[in-house]
Design a protein around this motif. Structure first.
Motif, PDB file in Angstrom:
ATOM      1  N   GLN A 136       2.793   5.676  -5.416  1.00  0.00           N
ATOM      2  CA  GLN A 136       1.631   6.090  -4.620  1.00  0.00           C
ATOM      3  C   GLN A 136       1.174   7.498  -4.962  1.00  0.00           C
ATOM      4  OE1 GLN A 136       1.930   5.059  -0.475  1.00  0.00           O
ATOM      5  NE2 GLN A 136       0.240   6.396   0.137  1.00  0.00           N
ATOM      6  N   ASP A 137       2.091   8.320  -5.516  1.00  0.00           N
ATOM      7  CA  ASP A 137       1.715   9.689  -5.871  1.00  0.00           C
ATOM      8  C   ASP A 137       0.767   9.754  -7.055  1.00  0.00           C
ATOM      9  OD1 ASP A 137       3.795   8.746  -7.511  1.00  0.00           O
ATOM     10  OD2 ASP A 137       4.388  10.772  -8.057  1.00  0.00           O
ATOM     11  N   ARG A 138       0.573   8.620  -7.760  1.00  0.00           N
ATOM     12  CA  ARG A 138      -0.297   8.592  -8.925  1.00  0.00           C
ATOM     13  C   ARG A 138      -1.685   8.032  -8.629  1.00  0.00           C
ATOM     14  NH1 ARG A 138       1.019   8.005 -13.979  1.00  0.00           N
ATOM     15  NH2 ARG A 138      -1.219   8.321 -14.182  1.00  0.00           N
ATOM     16  N   VAL A 139      -1.982   7.779  -7.355  1.00  0.00           N
ATOM     17  CA  VAL A 139      -3.268   7.152  -7.039  1.00  0.00           C
ATOM     18  C   VAL A 139      -3.959   7.829  -5.864  1.00  0.00           C
ATOM     19  CG1 VAL A 139      -2.462   4.894  -7.871  1.00  0.00           C
ATOM     20  CG2 VAL A 139      -2.307   5.441  -5.426  1.00  0.00           C
ATOM     21  N   LYS A 140      -5.270   7.610  -5.812  1.00  0.00           N
ATOM     22  CA  LYS A 140      -6.064   7.870  -4.620  1.00  0.00           C
ATOM     23  C   LYS A 140      -6.585   6.524  -4.154  1.00  0.00           C
ATOM     24  CE  LYS A 140      -8.888  10.661  -6.735  1.00  0.00           C
ATOM     25  NZ  LYS A 140      -9.999  11.616  -7.012  1.00  0.00           N
ATOM     26  N   TYR A 141      -6.696   6.329  -2.834  1.00  0.00           N
ATOM     27  CA  TYR A 141      -7.202   5.026  -2.386  1.00  0.00           C
ATOM     28  C   TYR A 141      -8.078   5.193  -1.145  1.00  0.00           C
ATOM     29  CZ  TYR A 141      -3.847   4.823   1.517  1.00  0.00           C
ATOM     30  OH  TYR A 141      -3.154   5.067   2.679  1.00  0.00           O
ATOM     31  N   SER A 142      -8.951   4.215  -0.975  1.00  0.00           N
ATOM     32  CA  SER A 142      -9.800   4.175   0.217  1.00  0.00           C
ATOM     33  C   SER A 142      -9.824   2.746   0.745  1.00  0.00           C
ATOM     34  CB  SER A 142     -11.220   4.649  -0.098  1.00  0.00           C
ATOM     35  OG  SER A 142     -11.787   3.870  -1.133  1.00  0.00           O
ATOM     36  N   VAL A 143      -9.898   2.629   2.060  1.00  0.00           N
ATOM     37  CA  VAL A 143      -9.900   1.311   2.700  1.00  0.00           C
ATOM     38  C   VAL A 143     -11.325   0.772   2.718  1.00  0.00           C
ATOM     39  CG1 VAL A 143      -9.381   0.010   4.793  1.00  0.00           C
ATOM     40  CG2 VAL A 143      -7.918   1.950   4.122  1.00  0.00           C
ATOM     41  N   LEU A 144     -11.528  -0.374   2.076  1.00  0.00           N
ATOM     42  CA  LEU A 144     -12.850  -0.999   2.053  1.00  0.00           C
ATOM     43  C   LEU A 144     -13.060  -1.904   3.262  1.00  0.00           C
ATOM     44  CD1 LEU A 144     -13.096  -1.996  -1.732  1.00  0.00           C
ATOM     45  CD2 LEU A 144     -13.933   0.082  -0.627  1.00  0.00           C
ATOM     46  N   GLU A 145     -11.999  -2.648   3.631  1.00  0.00           N
ATOM     47  CA  GLU A 145     -12.094  -3.557   4.776  1.00  0.00           C
ATOM     48  C   GLU A 145     -10.772  -3.583   5.518  1.00  0.00           C
ATOM     49  OE1 GLU A 145     -13.398  -7.495   3.834  1.00  0.00           O
ATOM     50  OE2 GLU A 145     -15.076  -6.817   2.613  1.00  0.00           O
ATOM     51  N   GLN A 146     -10.860  -3.468   6.835  1.00  0.00           N
ATOM     52  CA  GLN A 146      -9.674  -3.624   7.659  1.00  0.00           C
ATOM     53  C   GLN A 146      -9.423  -5.129   7.860  1.00  0.00           C
ATOM     54  OE1 GLN A 146      -7.534  -1.492   8.881  1.00  0.00           O
ATOM     55  NE2 GLN A 146      -8.553   0.512   8.622  1.00  0.00           N
ATOM     56  N   PRO A 147      -8.170  -5.516   8.037  1.00  0.00           N
ATOM     57  CA  PRO A 147      -7.910  -6.939   8.288  1.00  0.00           C
ATOM     58  C   PRO A 147      -8.454  -7.331   9.663  1.00  0.00           C
ATOM     59  CG  PRO A 147      -5.914  -5.665   8.639  1.00  0.00           C
ATOM     60  CD  PRO A 147      -6.936  -4.708   8.072  1.00  0.00           C
ATOM     61  N   SER A 148      -8.885  -8.570   9.793  1.00  0.00           N
ATOM     62  CA  SER A 148      -9.383  -9.028  11.093  1.00  0.00           C
ATOM     63  C   SER A 148      -9.094 -10.516  11.248  1.00  0.00           C
ATOM     64  CB  SER A 148     -10.892  -8.773  11.224  1.00  0.00           C
ATOM     65  OG  SER A 148     -11.605  -9.519  10.252  1.00  0.00           O
ATOM     66  N   LYS A 149      -8.894 -10.920  12.485  1.00  0.00           N
ATOM     67  CA  LYS A 149      -8.668 -12.337  12.774  1.00  0.00           C
ATOM     68  C   LYS A 149      -9.996 -13.013  13.089  1.00  0.00           C
ATOM     69  CE  LYS A 149      -3.981 -11.648  14.521  1.00  0.00           C
ATOM     70  NZ  LYS A 149      -3.070 -11.814  15.675  1.00  0.00           N
ATOM     71  N   GLY A 150     -10.096 -14.255  12.707  1.00  0.00           N
ATOM     72  CA  GLY A 150     -11.333 -14.993  12.921  1.00  0.00           C
ATOM     73  C   GLY A 150     -11.393 -15.615  14.311  1.00  0.00           C
ATOM     74  N   LEU A 151     -12.167 -16.642  14.425  1.00  0.00           N
ATOM     75  CA  LEU A 151     -12.391 -17.327  15.701  1.00  0.00           C
ATOM     76  C   LEU A 151     -11.080 -17.847  16.278  1.00  0.00           C
ATOM     77  CD1 LEU A 151     -14.661 -18.233  17.630  1.00  0.00           C
ATOM     78  CD2 LEU A 151     -14.715 -20.398  16.354  1.00  0.00           C
ATOM     79  N   PHE A 152     -10.810 -17.482  17.510  1.00  0.00           N
ATOM     80  CA  PHE A 152      -9.579 -17.868  18.216  1.00  0.00           C
ATOM     81  C   PHE A 152      -8.314 -17.426  17.462  1.00  0.00           C
ATOM     82  CE2 PHE A 152     -12.623 -21.402  19.148  1.00  0.00           C
ATOM     83  CZ  PHE A 152     -13.000 -20.922  20.391  1.00  0.00           C
ATOM     84  N   GLY A 153      -8.483 -16.442  16.584  1.00  0.00           N
ATOM     85  CA  GLY A 153      -7.331 -15.965  15.839  1.00  0.00           C
ATOM     86  C   GLY A 153      -6.855 -16.923  14.771  1.00  0.00           C
ATOM     87  N   LEU A 154      -7.644 -17.948  14.486  1.00  0.00           N
ATOM     88  CA  LEU A 154      -7.201 -18.958  13.522  1.00  0.00           C
ATOM     89  C   LEU A 154      -8.119 -19.085  12.317  1.00  0.00           C
ATOM     90  CD1 LEU A 154      -6.277 -21.790  16.075  1.00  0.00           C
ATOM     91  CD2 LEU A 154      -4.681 -20.297  14.841  1.00  0.00           C
ATOM     92  N   PHE A 155      -9.426 -19.067  12.539  1.00  0.00           N
ATOM     93  CA  PHE A 155     -10.374 -19.360  11.463  1.00  0.00           C
ATOM     94  C   PHE A 155     -11.025 -18.074  10.931  1.00  0.00           C
ATOM     95  CE2 PHE A 155     -10.405 -22.903  14.514  1.00  0.00           C
ATOM     96  CZ  PHE A 155      -9.865 -23.889  13.714  1.00  0.00           C
TER      97      PHE A 155
END
Length: 205
Positions: free
Chosen positions: A26-45
């Motif tokens: 990790q000391d050799r990179v820079k990173y940025s978050v493009l998308e946070q994880p998310s749950k779909g409809l009813f947490g399933l889809f």
């Protein structure tokens, strides 16, 4: 700069996946978050994974070695490159059958390649890097040759009582001669002239 987008169930997992692809820590990179994880409809889809963009931070020595590879390839010279990390710098030693063209007269080509490698390395580093480029122990052999020359010329100056002006040399080679004769009881050394035609004078004290 090398970039990639990696994904995973969490940001941490996406980052780990990207680091695995690049083969670095990790000391050799820079990173940025493009998308946070998310749950779909009813947490399933429609579950969305986390996505991160990872950018590899250039390593100065690796960039210098890449430059050296490009130069030797353009010259059609086959060499084996050995890297040794030392206190205060990095030593790069070349071995092969066609090293004469890379060493040049009195090591001038080798010195030029070393100078350019240091420029490349420090252009891609946030700290000062020092690279010493050698070819099958040429620099040690050259040092011994210069020390032997120093001793012979000092003896000649004492015998003839006339100063001697040596042929123009690089600053590295002049340092070897100055160091060799700095404790000599009968002679002194100094440099004269302008680069690249600066020479050492050996004279009586």
């Amino acid at each position: 700069m090398q970039k990639l987008v990696a994904s995973g169930k969490t940001v941490e997992e996406a980052l780990r996946n990207g680091l695995d692809q690049l083969g670095v820590g990790q000391d050799r990179v820079k990173y940025s978050v493009l998308e946070q994880p998310s749950k779909g409809l009813f947490g399933l889809f429609g579950v969305k994974e986390a996505k991160v963009e990872i950018e590899l931070i250039p390593d100065g020595v690796e960039e210098a070695l890449r430059f050296l590879h490009d130069v030797t390839e353009a010259m059609n010279v086959k060499v084996k490159v050995e890297r040794t990390d030392e206190p205060g710098g990095v030593r790069v030693n070349l071995t092969g059958s066609d090293l004469g063209i890379l060493i040049g007269r009195r090591g001038q080509t080798l010195d030029s390649l070393q100078f350019l490698m240091n420029i490349v390395a420090n252009r891609h580093s946030d700290r000062h890097l020092k690279i010493v480029l050698d070819a099958e122990n040429f620099r040690e052999r050259r040092r011994k040759t210069l020390e032997s020359l120093s001793d012979r010329m000092a003896s000649q100056v004492v015998r003839t009582r006339k100063e001697i002006v040596l042929e123009p040399m690089s600053s590295q080679e002049r340092k070897i001669i100055h160091a060799r004769l700095q404790s000599h009881p009968h002679v002194k050394t100094y440099s004269k002239g302008d680069e690249p035609n600066r020479s050492i004078v050996i004279a009586l004290k």
